[in-house]
Enzyme design. Structure first.
Site, PDB file in Angstrom:
ATOM      1  N   VAL A  53    -106.724   7.028  -1.446  1.00  0.00           N
ATOM      2  CA  VAL A  53    -107.567   7.006  -2.379  1.00  0.00           C
ATOM      3  C   VAL A  53    -107.147   7.539  -3.647  1.00  0.00           C
ATOM      4  CG1 VAL A  53    -109.813   8.315  -2.999  1.00  0.00           C
ATOM      5  CG2 VAL A  53    -109.330   7.211  -0.634  1.00  0.00           C
TER       6      VAL A  53
ATOM      7  N   LYS B  16     -92.792  12.464  -0.461  1.00  0.00           N
ATOM      8  CA  LYS B  16     -93.865  11.554  -1.042  1.00  0.00           C
ATOM      9  C   LYS B  16     -93.762  11.806  -2.566  1.00  0.00           C
ATOM     10  CE  LYS B  16     -98.249  10.144   0.941  1.00  0.00           C
ATOM     11  NZ  LYS B  16     -99.315  10.536   1.312  1.00  0.00           N
TER      12      LYS B  16
ATOM     13  N   PHE C  93    -115.936   4.203  -2.515  1.00  0.00           N
ATOM     14  CA  PHE C  93    -116.307   3.114  -1.910  1.00  0.00           C
ATOM     15  C   PHE C  93    -115.245   1.957  -2.006  1.00  0.00           C
ATOM     16  CE2 PHE C  93    -120.105   5.072  -3.134  1.00  0.00           C
ATOM     17  CZ  PHE C  93    -120.894   5.397  -2.198  1.00  0.00           C
TER      18      PHE C  93
ATOM     19  N   GLU D 243    -109.556  -0.966   1.138  1.00  0.00           N
ATOM     20  CA  GLU D 243    -108.111  -1.341   1.293  1.00  0.00           C
ATOM     21  C   GLU D 243    -108.073  -2.998   1.068  1.00  0.00           C
ATOM     22  OE1 GLU D 243    -105.900   0.396   4.246  1.00  0.00           O
ATOM     23  OE2 GLU D 243    -107.289   2.258   4.247  1.00  0.00           O
TER      24      GLU D 243
ATOM     25  N   LEU E 228    -121.062 -10.156   7.387  1.00  0.00           N
ATOM     26  CA  LEU E 228    -121.746 -10.770   8.403  1.00  0.00           C
ATOM     27  C   LEU E 228    -120.579 -11.697   8.991  1.00  0.00           C
ATOM     28  CD1 LEU E 228    -125.378 -12.211   7.359  1.00  0.00           C
ATOM     29  CD2 LEU E 228    -124.719 -10.388   8.954  1.00  0.00           C
TER      30      LEU E 228
ATOM     31  N   ALA F 259    -118.327 -12.409  11.974  1.00  0.00           N
ATOM     32  CA  ALA F 259    -118.217 -12.092  13.465  1.00  0.00           C
ATOM     33  C   ALA F 259    -116.767 -12.194  13.682  1.00  0.00           C
ATOM     34  CB  ALA F 259    -119.132 -13.170  14.407  1.00  0.00           C
TER      35      ALA F 259
ATOM     36  N   CYS G 250    -112.060   4.006   8.304  1.00  0.00           N
ATOM     37  CA  CYS G 250    -113.309   4.735   7.859  1.00  0.00           C
ATOM     38  C   CYS G 250    -114.636   4.523   8.695  1.00  0.00           C
ATOM     39  CB  CYS G 250    -113.534   3.933   6.223  1.00  0.00           C
ATOM     40  SG  CYS G 250    -112.104   4.403   5.283  1.00  0.00           S
TER      41      CYS G 250
ATOM     42  N   ARG H  77    -104.560   1.906  11.373  1.00  0.00           N
ATOM     43  CA  ARG H  77    -105.600   2.810  11.921  1.00  0.00           C
ATOM     44  C   ARG H  77    -106.853   2.008  12.454  1.00  0.00           C
ATOM     45  NH1 ARG H  77    -106.025   7.118   7.127  1.00  0.00           N
ATOM     46  NH2 ARG H  77    -105.972   5.132   6.065  1.00  0.00           N
TER      47      ARG H  77
HETATM   48  C1  UGA Z   1    -114.867   0.366   3.947  1.00  0.00           C
HETATM   49  C2  UGA Z   1    -115.936   0.272   3.201  1.00  0.00           C
HETATM   50  O1  UGA Z   1    -115.887  -1.198   3.142  1.00  0.00           O
HETATM   51  C3  UGA Z   1    -115.462   0.789   1.854  1.00  0.00           C
HETATM   52  O2  UGA Z   1    -116.818   0.652   0.838  1.00  0.00           O
HETATM   53  C4  UGA Z   1    -115.311   2.336   1.991  1.00  0.00           C
HETATM   54  O3  UGA Z   1    -114.945   2.940   0.576  1.00  0.00           O
HETATM   55  C5  UGA Z   1    -114.131   2.490   2.793  1.00  0.00           C
HETATM   56  O4  UGA Z   1    -114.553   1.766   4.295  1.00  0.00           O
HETATM   57  C6  UGA Z   1    -113.858   3.676   3.017  1.00  0.00           C
HETATM   58  O5  UGA Z   1    -114.902   4.591   3.604  1.00  0.00           O
HETATM   59  O6  UGA Z   1    -112.910   4.421   2.739  1.00  0.00           O
HETATM   60  P1  UGA Z   1    -112.300  -0.561   4.551  1.00  0.00           P
HETATM   61  O7  UGA Z   1    -112.312   0.160   5.941  1.00  0.00           O
HETATM   62  O8  UGA Z   1    -111.237  -0.525   3.793  1.00  0.00           O
HETATM   63  O9  UGA Z   1    -113.640  -0.248   3.772  1.00  0.00           O
HETATM   64  O10 UGA Z   1    -112.416  -2.208   4.946  1.00  0.00           O
HETATM   65  P2  UGA Z   1    -113.675  -3.252   5.093  1.00  0.00           P
HETATM   66  O11 UGA Z   1    -113.400  -4.378   4.265  1.00  0.00           O
HETATM   67  O12 UGA Z   1    -114.839  -2.771   4.781  1.00  0.00           O
HETATM   68  O13 UGA Z   1    -113.430  -3.704   6.585  1.00  0.00           O
HETATM   69  C7  UGA Z   1    -113.345  -2.833   7.575  1.00  0.00           C
HETATM   70  C8  UGA Z   1    -113.400  -3.486   8.921  1.00  0.00           C
HETATM   71  O14 UGA Z   1    -114.449  -4.339   9.312  1.00  0.00           O
HETATM   72  C9  UGA Z   1    -112.252  -4.645   8.902  1.00  0.00           C
HETATM   73  O15 UGA Z   1    -111.384  -4.267  10.411  1.00  0.00           O
HETATM   74  C10 UGA Z   1    -112.733  -6.094   8.879  1.00  0.00           C
HETATM   75  O16 UGA Z   1    -112.174  -6.822   9.633  1.00  0.00           O
HETATM   76  C11 UGA Z   1    -114.198  -5.845   9.631  1.00  0.00           C
HETATM   77  N1  UGA Z   1    -115.128  -6.394   9.250  1.00  0.00           N
HETATM   78  C12 UGA Z   1    -115.508  -6.421   7.727  1.00  0.00           C
HETATM   79  C13 UGA Z   1    -115.707  -7.562  10.065  1.00  0.00           C
HETATM   80  O17 UGA Z   1    -115.476  -7.609  11.066  1.00  0.00           O
HETATM   81  N2  UGA Z   1    -116.635  -8.369   9.573  1.00  0.00           N
HETATM   82  C14 UGA Z   1    -117.117  -8.609   8.254  1.00  0.00           C
HETATM   83  O18 UGA Z   1    -117.888  -9.194   7.949  1.00  0.00           O
HETATM   84  C15 UGA Z   1    -116.374  -7.544   7.591  1.00  0.00           C
END
Ligand code: UGA
Length: 443
Positions: free
Chosen positions: A15, A39, A145, A148, A245, A247, A255, A322
């Site tokens: 971040v 770092k 928000f 990654e 959405l 699956a 996070c 993670r």
């Molecule tokens: C998430 C939030 O989307 C960000 O808005 C937030 O800032 C961040 O956490 C945080 O709190 O720092 P992130 O963890 O980087 O972001 O990744 P996401 O893209 O949200 O995906 C999270 C997990 O959900 C992944 O394992 C992804 O494969 C899974 N996922 C996502 C699904 O299984 N289905 C989906 O439809 C979307």
């Protein structure tokens, strides 16, 4: 360009670096303070310690506006707004560990006319406590928000920016709002606690959406429906929306896992039992294990079988391991007596020490060589380019479970591979033959 507000960033994690690079790109001078000396040294040499698409390039493009230091004094000398971007990992009890935040607050102290801008995800009430303990330091809650893998775009094109302040600190809120104003996104002004809650509630809601569609997928499997069509049909309703959405084998990353449990514990500590979140967590844990049942339907036993994992990172375009579903899956497979070979285009080095006994194959084809089954865990684009005819010849038995519903099932099947997905009509539950094993049997 007129002189822009100089900014301080505490913490050169994911971040912190994204925030620093993007503010530098917007024309601000940014001093990043990080306690880990190595770092700082590597950043000073222009080496970026994390994998985020475009980040290295943006940091080097803005090198003249960015500086990295271990010295908090250097940061305080320059900046009025100090963005705290340190980690808040979960403790064993599921609460957030605030020790890095506390250390940062102590080190910042109470310099005159400065504001602490909290980017780290913290429990609701944290800002109020810090403000009470450090009455001369203004406090702004400005949760991030970013996702990654798409963090730079998410920073530059946010859906909204939260700016939370309590009475007396409005000047600091105005200054933070002014920083984000060029991005043209709605800026939501609230009190500090509400802003903190928006962050936790947003992540918990997204995690709930994923667990919900995963359960729908599981029911689709029982009833012969296709969850991708169901999600499409649901998502076109504006009130539902099509994003998040998809699956799969469960959400991972630091996070969602951390914030869902932090919100649950926060509620519990205040005397409220957040029942729904228990189910969200449980569904996600079980979802990671469902792949095992899919493999067992086709293989008599996993003992002595070689299983290839395609992808290890918790999602594509990151080397972050993670909360990755691959960790649970590999351990389960090994527990059942299988050997595991894995390939990830960027995460192998990070993953290797976390997955003892797992062979890091170096390429998808090397992982698939002689495999009795493969599981697609992370939807890296290059897996779509695999030559399925070649894959069939190399696998011992051609069985593929697509844990992300990512591949063209027809193309995979027509090459002779038994293809299973999540929440979609499945292959017959018969023992898989073909591939190298079938060729040997013919001899
Ligand atoms: C998430 C939030 O989307 C960000 O808005 C937030 O800032 C961040 O956490 C945080 O709190 O720092 P992130 O963890 O980087 O972001 O990744 P996401 O893209 O949200 O995906 C999270 C997990 O959900 C992944 O394992 C992804 O494969 C899974 N996922 C996502 C699904 O299984 N289905 C989906 O439809 C979307």
């Amino acid at each position: 360009m007129s002189e822009r507000e100089p900014i301080g960033v505490v913490g050169a994690g994911w971040v912190g670096l994204v925030t620093a690079a993007c503010f530098a790109e917007l024309g601000h001078r940014v001093v990043v303070r990080e306690i880990v000396e190595e770092k700082v040294e590597s950043l000073q040499r222009g080496e970026v310690p994390i994998h985020e698409p475009g980040l290295s390039e943006l940091i080097s493009k803005n090198a003249d506006r960015l500086s990295f230091t271990t010295d908090m004094g250097e940061l305080l000398a320059d900046a009025r707004l100090i963005f705290v971007c340190v980690q808040t990992p979960p403790t064993v009890s599921g609460d957030a560990d605030l020790s890095a935040v506390q250390r940062a607050v102590e080190e910042i102290g109470e310099p005159d006319g400065k504001a602490l801008v909290m980017k780290s995800t913290v429990p609701v009430g944290t800002g109020r406590t810090i403000r009470r303990d450090e009455p001369d330091l203004a406090y702004v809650s400005c949760p991030e928000f970013l996702r990654e893998g798409t963090a730079l775009k998410d920073f530059m094109e946010p859906d909204r920016v939260l700016v939370g302040t309590d009475p007396g600190d409005e000047w600091a809120g105005d200054a933070v709002a002014a920083l984000y104003q060029p991005l043209g996104a709605p800026i939501v002004r609230t009190d500090v606690s509400s802003s903190e809650m928006v962050k936790l509630a947003s992540n918990a809601f997204l995690a709930t959406k994923i667990s919900f569609i995963n359960e729908i997928a599981n029911v689709c499997e029982e009833l012969g429906a296709d969850v991708t069509d169901v999600a499409k049909g649901m998502g076109l309703d504006d009130r539902i929306g099509s994003r998040f959405l998809q699956a799969g084998i469960g959400y991972g990353g630091s996070c969602f896992t951390k914030d869902v449990s932090a919100l649950k514990m926060l509620a519990a500590n205040s005397g409220y039992h957040f029942q729904l979140l228990n189910s969200v967590i449980e569904v996600n844990e079980l979802q990671k294990r469902r792949v095992m049942a899919k493999l067992s339907r086709h293989l008599d036993t996993l003992v002595g079988k070689r299983v290839a994992l395609l992808g290890l990172a918790f999602k594509p375009d990151t080397d972050d391991m993670r909360g990755a579903s691959s960790l649970v899956l590999a351990a389960r497979l090994q527990g059942e007596g299988a050997t595991v070979a894995a390939f990830d285009p960027v995460a192998e080095a990070v993953a290797a020490p976390l997955m003892p006994g797992v062979e890091m194959a170096g390429s998808a084809i090397a992982a698939l060589e002689g495999a009795d089954a493969a599981v697609l865990v992370t939807e890296w684009g290059e897996f779509r380019e695999l030559d399925w005819g070649d894959v069939v010849r190399r696998m011992s038995t051609p069985l593929l479970v697509d844990g992300r519903n990512f591949l063209d099932g027809e193309a995979v099947r027509s090459a002779g591979i038994t293809y299973e997905a999540i929440g979609r009509p499945s292959a017959e539950g018969t023992r898989v033959a073909g591939g190298r094993e079938a060729e040997q049997a013919k001899r």
